[in-house]
Design a protein around this motif. Structure first.
Motif, PDB file in Angstrom:
ATOM      1  N   LYS A  25      -0.427   4.261   6.817  1.00 45.31           N
ATOM      2  CA  LYS A  25       0.458   2.934   6.848  1.00 45.31           C
ATOM      3  C   LYS A  25       1.294   3.066   5.703  1.00 45.31           C
ATOM      4  O   LYS A  25       1.233   3.335   4.552  1.00 45.31           O
ATOM      5  CB  LYS A  25      -0.429   1.706   6.800  1.00 45.31           C
ATOM      6  N   PHE A  26       2.517   2.694   5.901  1.00 44.44           N
ATOM      7  CA  PHE A  26       3.779   2.744   4.840  1.00 44.44           C
ATOM      8  C   PHE A  26       3.442   1.724   3.763  1.00 44.44           C
ATOM      9  O   PHE A  26       3.425   0.532   4.155  1.00 44.44           O
ATOM     10  CB  PHE A  26       5.199   2.517   5.352  1.00 44.44           C
ATOM     11  N   MET A  27       3.339   2.183   2.599  1.00 43.06           N
ATOM     12  CA  MET A  27       3.062   1.068   1.327  1.00 43.06           C
ATOM     13  C   MET A  27       4.049   1.416   0.428  1.00 43.06           C
ATOM     14  O   MET A  27       4.241   2.545  -0.234  1.00 43.06           O
ATOM     15  CB  MET A  27       1.631   1.514   0.809  1.00 43.06           C
ATOM     16  N   ALA A  28       5.011   0.656   0.465  1.00 44.76           N
ATOM     17  CA  ALA A  28       6.157   1.226  -0.503  1.00 44.76           C
ATOM     18  C   ALA A  28       5.881   0.504  -1.844  1.00 44.76           C
ATOM     19  O   ALA A  28       5.186  -0.126  -2.328  1.00 44.76           O
ATOM     20  CB  ALA A  28       7.305   0.085   0.008  1.00 44.76           C
ATOM     21  N   ASN A  29       6.445   1.272  -2.668  1.00 43.82           N
ATOM     22  CA  ASN A  29       6.482   1.019  -4.189  1.00 43.82           C
ATOM     23  C   ASN A  29       7.554   0.557  -4.766  1.00 43.82           C
ATOM     24  O   ASN A  29       8.909   1.368  -4.600  1.00 43.82           O
ATOM     25  CB  ASN A  29       6.267   2.247  -5.023  1.00 43.82           C
ATOM     26  N   VAL A  30       7.707  -0.649  -4.975  1.00 41.64           N
ATOM     27  CA  VAL A  30       8.963  -1.405  -5.549  1.00 41.64           C
ATOM     28  C   VAL A  30       8.947  -1.795  -6.793  1.00 41.64           C
ATOM     29  O   VAL A  30       8.231  -2.592  -7.297  1.00 41.64           O
ATOM     30  CB  VAL A  30       9.248  -2.701  -4.295  1.00 41.64           C
ATOM     31  N   LEU A  31      10.134  -1.436  -7.472  1.00 46.28           N
ATOM     32  CA  LEU A  31      10.384  -1.714  -8.876  1.00 46.28           C
ATOM     33  C   LEU A  31      11.130  -3.021  -9.041  1.00 46.28           C
ATOM     34  O   LEU A  31      12.361  -2.851  -8.497  1.00 46.28           O
ATOM     35  CB  LEU A  31      10.878  -0.500  -9.433  1.00 46.28           C
ATOM     36  N   LEU A  32      11.043  -4.106  -9.763  1.00 46.52           N
ATOM     37  CA  LEU A  32      11.924  -5.394  -9.682  1.00 46.52           C
ATOM     38  C   LEU A  32      12.341  -4.929 -11.418  1.00 46.52           C
ATOM     39  O   LEU A  32      11.698  -4.946 -12.337  1.00 46.52           O
ATOM     40  CB  LEU A  32      11.202  -6.348  -9.693  1.00 46.52           C
ATOM     41  N   VAL A  33      13.682  -4.929 -11.460  1.00 46.93           N
ATOM     42  CA  VAL A  33      14.195  -4.888 -12.767  1.00 46.93           C
ATOM     43  C   VAL A  33      14.983  -6.288 -13.119  1.00 46.93           C
ATOM     44  O   VAL A  33      16.031  -6.834 -12.665  1.00 46.93           O
ATOM     45  CB  VAL A  33      15.459  -4.022 -12.988  1.00 46.93           C
ATOM     46  N   ASP A  34      14.187  -7.239 -13.720  1.00 46.49           N
ATOM     47  CA  ASP A  34      14.397  -8.705 -13.977  1.00 46.49           C
ATOM     48  C   ASP A  34      13.489  -9.276 -15.091  1.00 46.49           C
ATOM     49  O   ASP A  34      12.511  -9.197 -15.016  1.00 46.49           O
ATOM     50  CB  ASP A  34      14.471  -9.525 -12.691  1.00 46.49           C
ATOM     51  N   ASP A  51       1.139  -5.269   2.120  1.00 43.91           N
ATOM     52  CA  ASP A  51       0.255  -4.250   1.561  1.00 43.91           C
ATOM     53  C   ASP A  51       1.209  -3.152   0.409  1.00 43.91           C
ATOM     54  O   ASP A  51       0.630  -2.179   0.467  1.00 43.91           O
ATOM     55  CB  ASP A  51      -0.703  -3.508   2.226  1.00 43.91           C
ATOM     56  N   HIS A  52       2.281  -3.721   0.278  1.00 49.66           N
ATOM     57  CA  HIS A  52       3.268  -2.952  -0.780  1.00 49.66           C
ATOM     58  C   HIS A  52       3.034  -3.327  -2.081  1.00 49.66           C
ATOM     59  O   HIS A  52       2.223  -4.211  -2.362  1.00 49.66           O
ATOM     60  CB  HIS A  52       4.509  -3.268  -0.383  1.00 49.66           C
ATOM     61  N   ARG A  53       3.147  -2.315  -3.089  1.00 49.56           N
ATOM     62  CA  ARG A  53       2.981  -2.297  -4.607  1.00 49.56           C
ATOM     63  C   ARG A  53       4.360  -2.638  -5.320  1.00 49.56           C
ATOM     64  O   ARG A  53       5.366  -2.309  -4.655  1.00 49.56           O
ATOM     65  CB  ARG A  53       2.367  -1.147  -4.983  1.00 49.56           C
ATOM     66  N   SER A  54       4.192  -3.528  -6.105  1.00 45.31           N
ATOM     67  CA  SER A  54       5.204  -3.676  -6.992  1.00 45.31           C
ATOM     68  C   SER A  54       4.975  -3.867  -8.392  1.00 45.31           C
ATOM     69  O   SER A  54       3.727  -3.785  -8.953  1.00 45.31           O
ATOM     70  CB  SER A  54       5.619  -5.302  -6.660  1.00 45.31           C
ATOM     71  N   THR A  55       5.849  -3.773  -9.077  1.00 45.65           N
ATOM     72  CA  THR A  55       5.801  -3.902 -10.753  1.00 45.65           C
ATOM     73  C   THR A  55       7.010  -4.195 -11.175  1.00 45.65           C
ATOM     74  O   THR A  55       8.249  -4.144 -10.594  1.00 45.65           O
ATOM     75  CB  THR A  55       4.971  -2.762 -11.552  1.00 45.65           C
ATOM     76  N   SER A  56       7.374  -4.794 -12.320  1.00 42.98           N
ATOM     77  CA  SER A  56       8.626  -5.025 -12.947  1.00 42.98           C
ATOM     78  C   SER A  56       8.896  -4.662 -14.476  1.00 42.98           C
ATOM     79  O   SER A  56       8.025  -4.392 -15.156  1.00 42.98           O
ATOM     80  CB  SER A  56       8.698  -6.655 -13.020  1.00 42.98           C
ATOM     81  N   VAL A  57      10.193  -4.403 -14.785  1.00 44.90           N
ATOM     82  CA  VAL A  57      10.632  -4.325 -16.030  1.00 44.90           C
ATOM     83  C   VAL A  57      11.618  -5.131 -16.315  1.00 44.90           C
ATOM     84  O   VAL A  57      12.206  -5.727 -15.542  1.00 44.90           O
ATOM     85  CB  VAL A  57      10.940  -2.908 -16.403  1.00 44.90           C
ATOM     86  N   GLY A 451       2.205   3.279 -13.034  1.00 46.14           N
ATOM     87  CA  GLY A 451       3.194   1.977 -13.207  1.00 46.14           C
ATOM     88  C   GLY A 451       3.037   1.017 -12.091  1.00 46.14           C
ATOM     89  O   GLY A 451       3.323  -0.109 -12.186  1.00 46.14           O
ATOM     90  N   PHE A 452       2.243   1.469 -11.248  1.00 48.72           N
ATOM     91  CA  PHE A 452       2.104   0.506 -10.014  1.00 48.72           C
ATOM     92  C   PHE A 452       0.440  -0.221  -9.926  1.00 48.72           C
ATOM     93  O   PHE A 452       0.331  -0.677  -8.908  1.00 48.72           O
ATOM     94  CB  PHE A 452       2.582   1.232  -8.652  1.00 48.72           C
ATOM     95  N   LEU A 453      -0.155   0.621 -10.747  1.00 49.39           N
ATOM     96  CA  LEU A 453      -1.617  -0.207 -10.951  1.00 49.39           C
ATOM     97  C   LEU A 453      -1.572  -1.563 -11.517  1.00 49.39           C
ATOM     98  O   LEU A 453      -0.352  -1.898 -12.179  1.00 49.39           O
ATOM     99  CB  LEU A 453      -2.390   0.829 -11.963  1.00 49.39           C
ATOM    100  N   LYS A 454      -2.314  -2.541 -10.734  1.00 55.52           N
ATOM    101  CA  LYS A 454      -2.394  -3.719 -10.965  1.00 55.52           C
ATOM    102  C   LYS A 454      -2.281  -4.278 -12.570  1.00 55.52           C
ATOM    103  O   LYS A 454      -2.890  -3.770 -13.429  1.00 55.52           O
ATOM    104  CB  LYS A 454      -3.509  -4.672 -10.349  1.00 55.52           C
ATOM    105  N   LYS A 455      -1.546  -5.250 -12.599  1.00 57.04           N
ATOM    106  CA  LYS A 455      -1.450  -5.674 -14.088  1.00 57.04           C
ATOM    107  C   LYS A 455      -1.285  -7.255 -14.193  1.00 57.04           C
ATOM    108  O   LYS A 455      -1.344  -8.004 -13.160  1.00 57.04           O
ATOM    109  CB  LYS A 455      -0.069  -5.393 -14.952  1.00 57.04           C
TER     110      LYS A 455
END
Length: 772
Positions: A25-34, A51-57, A451-455
């Motif tokens: 199943k496609f699970m995207a890694n999404v980076l938010l810059v905000d 079920d996608h992954r995300s993180t932010s900087v 960087g996409f492990l849960k924080k």
């Protein structure tokens, strides 16, 4: 996973080495810059539904560092205004970077100019949106990158590689791994040369030429090596590096050297994917065998795969004793080939009595580990025996790392009868158990960028409150001291709430949507209709304000969209800052049982409730049915807020002891979440029809008001449970009957027109639920 110890075992199983690509199943890694924390919380909530992954900087500089360290970023979402930079400047940096120039980027802004939008599209932005972003738009943007991973475009496609070379993907992965040190070495040497020559340290021309020739030879040799694993993107990079070196274009040369290091990281990820496919093939053989054992099949399938890395080869000769009756249980064994006799001591007889045999595929010694008791029989090899062994210490480590495994093992240990264990295990679908267990191997075996492990984004006060709850529940449950908390305490905490709790990601999305320049209230309305906590908050506040103005306590605004419009922008902003939040992490049991899967269940129930009204021609309650279905289980939100650490304990106890969730809640707290909700709504300005749904949805035949509405929601809820959509929060101990054979339908069928075909209705509902 360290499965090298299993090689002999799988060779003996004669598994055919056939390569194929799993349909992950496609699970995207999404980076938010905000820099806005609410923006990330909202994004995380939107993405978790798929079920996608995300993180932010927070800055463009941090984003570039993140990209170099993690590589596998499928989509970048950027706020136009950044710390010390702009989204457009960041986009220009990306498009000028040798390695990251094709990363998909979406930009959003509150007040963009036409010139900014035009420049973004000229730079190849995927889309440009006005702030705030909506969940539906984010899903659309992710759909655009599905199957288009920019980072894999550097490699020759797997099918073409296998067809051209006749080689396996496992061999390709080994070649990639062997190549990585050389690529890193070339990258480091190139960086050092670039720094030295850029600083112009007075190096003689002859020395420069010698260093150049030496590095060119290294690059040439590397170009030859990459032919076997077929990485055209790396070959192109090396040629560009050589060209820049020959022409002394040091800035570009340094950038190409940085790109080499990125290739090394990318090749490592690719090699891991090939190993995961081999690992999954191997692990599935073990799990299929474990599934045949009633005791092991009683363990949670999504966790049991964690035992596999601890399995070790073990063999004994004919006549040898594996262990004796009364010995301490130190290991469990999975028999591959051979036969062993089972013997027990008999009173007044020096020789043990043979009571049976075990052989290929059987498991022996598991109960001594689970019950921590001495061996109940002596096991002697009848032939030469080959098997796998897991040590007691390794088994205990697996249990300690998983609350669900720990709870399941404790339940088995307390069960004195093998008959009852066998009976319960007999109700478990073996193929489904194996399928879930194998999926666990795939999910946990896949390498997720660090960087996409849960924080943790919780406030200090929330962390403190939740830590106290965790400590108390763990201590009381370990002591088996019930109730864990008193019903009186829970009721006090419920009464102290200012409003219905809202999941933190939904609250953040609401704050983001109402906090900027609100051009239209429609996005706020859509958001409210997609979350039960937000819907409750808006209904309650709007009706409280209306009743205070009109002094009318008998009529209500029953439409959530009208409530949003009635409140207006200013009151919505105030509401966003005052609503109590709860953490979705405390409802996380596994990939298939968590808050986002529960929200999926609620939204599906709401959709089917509306559809049911349409099919049964109850058009006058169509919208009420949708909202009533969305609100029918707000007790879980109350539970997560006042006793955050309790939900998982309650669920596991119900699962292990064949109880309903309500029974387990009452055991632990003297009150169920349904009762919490009923007491909570008593003095709230909530439309009466929704109060009635919350009160009677589990027993609609008892409803004294709004029977039709309550029954429709109950039917929709039952159908979603029947079709296993999302996570209902209930423990399904057995298969549910078709709707027409239930007491629910028997009590309601007199209220629909005589020609209504319930079988056809059920078929239509099943088809409709496929979209969920």
């Amino acid at each position: 996973m360290a499965l090298r110890h299993l090689k002999g075992f799988f060779d003996r199983l004669a598994i055919k080495k056939k390569w194929f690509r799993f349909a992950f199943k496609f699970m995207a890694n999404v980076l938010l810059v905000d820099p806005d924390d609410n923006a990330f919380l909202a994004l995380k909530g939107f993405l978790a539904r798929g079920d996608h992954r995300s993180t932010s900087v927070s800055s463009a500089q941090d984003a570039m560092v993140f990209l170099h360290e993690n590589i596998l970023v499928d989509l970048i979402i950027v706020e136009l205004k950044l710390e010390e930079s702009t989204g457009l400047a960041f986009l220009r940096t990306l498009r000028n970077n040798y390695f990251f120039r094709t990363v998909p980027v979406v930009i959003y802004a509150a007040k963009p100019t036409h010139a900014q939008i035009q420049e973004a599209y000229d730079l190849g932005v995927q889309s440009f949106h006005r702030k705030p972003y909506l969940g539906s738009l984010i899903q659309e943007e992710i759909a655009k990158v599905q199957g288009q991973a920019w980072y894999w475009s550097f490699f020759e496609p797997d099918d073409e590689f296998c067809r051209r070379t006749g080689s396996s993907l496992l061999r390709r992965g080994a070649a990639l791994e062997a190549l990585i040190p050389s690529v890193k070495s070339a990258s480091q040497a190139s960086k050092e040369m670039a720094e030295k020559f850029l600083q112009n340290l007075g190096i003689a021309d002859e020395a420069k030429q010698l260093e150049k020739q030496k590095l060119l030879l290294e690059i040439s040799g590397l170009c030859e090596k990459i032919q076997e694993p077929a990485v055209p993107g790396l070959e192109e990079c090396l040629k560009f590096l050589a060209l820049c070196l020959q022409e002394s274009r040091w800035s570009e040369f340094k950038e190409a050297a940085d790109a080499l290091n990125c290739f090394a990281i990318l090749m490592s990820y690719r090699a891991d994917i090939y190993k995961l496919e081999e690992t999954t093939n191997q692990a599935s053989a073990v799990l299929d065998r474990l599934a045949q054992n009633a005791v092991l099949r009683s363990l949670p399938p999504h966790e049991v795969h964690s035992m596999i890395p601890h399995l070790r080869d073990h063999e004994i000769d004919a006549g040898a004793t594996l262990f004796k009756q009364g010995d301490a249980g130190d290991a469990m064994y999975l028999i591959d080939q051979g036969r062993l006799g089972v013997y027990i001591a008999v009173e007044d007889d020096p020789k043990p009595k043979k009571i049976g045999e075990i052989g290929d595929g059987d498991v022996v010694g598991e109960m001594a580990l689970i019950k921590n008791s001495p061996r109940s029989a002596t096991i002697i090899a009848e032939t030469h025996v080959q098997m796998m062994r897991i040590e007691k210490e390794a088994f205990q480590r697996v249990i300690l790392e998983s609350p669900q495994m720990k709870g399941a093992v404790q339940a088995l240990a307390e069960n004195r009868s093998m008959d009852s264990i066998n009976k319960r295990a007999g109700e478990i679908d073996i193929s489904e158990w194996s399928k879930t267990a194998i999926e666990g191997v795939r999910k946990t075996g896949g390498r997720v960028p660090q960087g996409f492990l849960k924080k943790d984004e919780k406030s200090g006060e929330d962390i403190r409150r939740e830590a106290v709850s965790i400590e108390h529940w763990n201590k009381m449950v370990d002591k088996k001291a019930f109730p864990v908390v008193s019903g009186a305490q829970v009721r006090r905490e419920i009464r102290a709430l200012k409003g219905c709790p809202v999941i933190e990601s939904a609250a953040a999305a609401f704050a983001l949507t109402t906090g900027g320049m609100v051009i239209s209230l429609h996005p706020v309305m859509d958001l409210v209709e997609s979350d039960s906590g937000l819907a409750f908050q808006v209904l309650q506040l709007a009706n409280a304000v209306r009743q205070a103005k009109k002094k009318d306590l008998t009529t209500f605004i029953e439409d959530a969209r009208l409530c949003v419009n009635f409140l207006g922008e200013k009151k919505l902003v105030v509401l966003s800052n005052s609503m109590p939040r709860c953490s979705e992490s405390f409802m996380y049991l596994n990939e298939d049982a968590n808050w986002h899967k529960h929200l999926k269940f609620l939204l599906a129930t709401a959709d089917i409730a509306r559809f049911t009204c349409n099919q049964m021609e109850f058009l006058h309650i169509e919208e009420k049915a949708f909202l009533g279905a969305l609100l029918h289980d707000i007790g879980k939100l109350l539970f997560l807020r006042v006793q955050p650490a309790g939900y998982i304990h309650v669920y596991l106890h119900a699962q292990q002891n064949n109880l309903s969730i309500g029974e387990s809640e009452i055991l632990h707290m003297d009150i169920s979440s349904r009762q919490m909700a009923i007491e909570f709504i008593e003095n709230k300005c909530l439309p009466t029809c929704y109060k009635n749904v919350i009160r009677w949805v589990e027993e609609p035949e008892a409803a004294t008001e709004d029977f039709q509405l309550v029954s429709v929601v109950a039917i929709a809820r039952y159908m979603c449970r029947l079709c296993k959509v999302g996570f209902s929060g209930e423990v399904n101990q057995k298969e549910l009957l078709p709707l027409e054979h239930t007491q629910l339908w028997n009590s309601f069928q007199a209220h629909v027109f005589p020609s209504f075909n319930v079988s056809m209705f059920e078929t239509q509902v099943r088809q409709r639920l496929r979209k969920f």
